[in-house]
Write an enzyme that holds these catalytic residues in place. Structure first.
Site, PDB file in Angstrom:
ATOM      1  N   HIS A  13       0.870  -1.185   0.005  1.00 28.46           N
ATOM      2  CA  HIS A  13       0.109  -0.023  -0.027  1.00 28.46           C
ATOM      3  C   HIS A  13       0.809   1.275  -0.111  1.00 28.46           C
ATOM      4  O   HIS A  13       1.986   1.286   0.234  1.00 28.46           O
ATOM      5  CB  HIS A  13      -0.974  -0.121   1.242  1.00 28.46           C
ATOM      6  CG  HIS A  13      -0.312   0.026   2.608  1.00 28.46           C
ATOM      7  ND1 HIS A  13      -0.021  -1.079   3.227  1.00 28.46           N
ATOM      8  CD2 HIS A  13       0.274   1.056   3.527  1.00 28.46           C
ATOM      9  CE1 HIS A  13       0.470  -0.884   4.402  1.00 28.46           C
ATOM     10  NE2 HIS A  13       0.700   0.536   4.568  1.00 28.46           N
ATOM     11  N   HIS A  85       3.776   7.226   3.969  1.00 25.17           N
ATOM     12  CA  HIS A  85       4.857   6.140   3.639  1.00 25.17           C
ATOM     13  C   HIS A  85       4.320   5.269   2.360  1.00 25.17           C
ATOM     14  O   HIS A  85       3.347   5.198   2.054  1.00 25.17           O
ATOM     15  CB  HIS A  85       5.187   5.219   5.076  1.00 25.17           C
ATOM     16  CG  HIS A  85       3.748   4.593   5.350  1.00 25.17           C
ATOM     17  ND1 HIS A  85       3.122   5.116   6.287  1.00 25.17           N
ATOM     18  CD2 HIS A  85       3.498   3.365   5.266  1.00 25.17           C
ATOM     19  CE1 HIS A  85       2.069   4.074   6.540  1.00 25.17           C
ATOM     20  NE2 HIS A  85       2.315   3.132   5.959  1.00 25.17           N
ATOM     21  N   GLU A 136       7.637   1.070   4.938  1.00 24.80           N
ATOM     22  CA  GLU A 136       7.139   0.096   5.924  1.00 24.80           C
ATOM     23  C   GLU A 136       7.428  -1.201   5.196  1.00 24.80           C
ATOM     24  O   GLU A 136       7.206  -1.196   3.882  1.00 24.80           O
ATOM     25  CB  GLU A 136       5.677   0.331   6.025  1.00 24.80           C
ATOM     26  CG  GLU A 136       4.972  -0.584   7.004  1.00 24.80           C
ATOM     27  CD  GLU A 136       3.519  -0.477   7.096  1.00 24.80           C
ATOM     28  OE1 GLU A 136       2.898   0.297   6.329  1.00 24.80           O
ATOM     29  OE2 GLU A 136       3.003  -0.884   8.164  1.00 24.80           O
TER      30      GLU A 136
HETATM   31 CO    CO Z   1       1.209   1.373   6.408  1.00 24.20          CO
END
Ligand code: CO
Length: 140
Positions: A13, A85, A136
């Site tokens: 994502h 992020h 991440e």
């Molecule tokens: Co995230």
């Protein structure tokens, strides 16, 4: 892990910090026609999330939850919201962490994986080590 072995997989994502989660979710639903999830509060991460499900990935809309939310400062600098992020999938998060540390990357929050928004272990990597973008990694 041997040097040169592939580590990151799919883009899981892209996360966008937003000042008003309800408004952002409604915009993605109504203006873009996207399929969105119900809001999910993640007190351990200091955020409430809504996922926008796209055919090939997801957009994670983030709103601060609690006074020491990690995205409060980001929204002070970016009051309209912005990209917070990107999340890449890995097979083995501890092996990935060890390789990243060996390569000089800084792992945030002490280096132990936490359970993220999908119930899977995640870690965050210092944006200064990744060209200004918070990264991440999530074990899938
Ligand atoms: Co995230």
């Amino acid at each position: 892990m041997a040097y040169g072995v592939k580590m990151i997989g799919r883009l899981n994502h892209v996360a966008l910090a937003v000042p008003d989660l309800g408004k952002a979710a409604a915009t993605y639903r109504d203006a873009l026609g996207a399929q969105i999830s119900a809001p999910l509060a993640l007190p351990e991460h200091g955020v409430t999330t809504v996922f926008v499900n796209l055919p090939n990935t997801k957009i994670e809309l983030l709103e601060p939850l609690g006074a020491d939310s990690p995205i409060v400062k980001f929204l002070e600098r970016n009051p309209d919201g912005g990209m917070h992020h990107v999340c890449y999938e890995v097979d083995d998060i501890r092996a990935a962490r060890d390789r990243l540390v060996k390569q000089g990357a800084r792992v945030l929050g002490g280096g132990e994986p936490k359970i993220g928004a999908h119930g899977k272990p995640v870690l965050f990597l210092h944006p200064k080590d990744f060209f200004g973008t918070l990264v991440e990694i999530e074990q899938v």
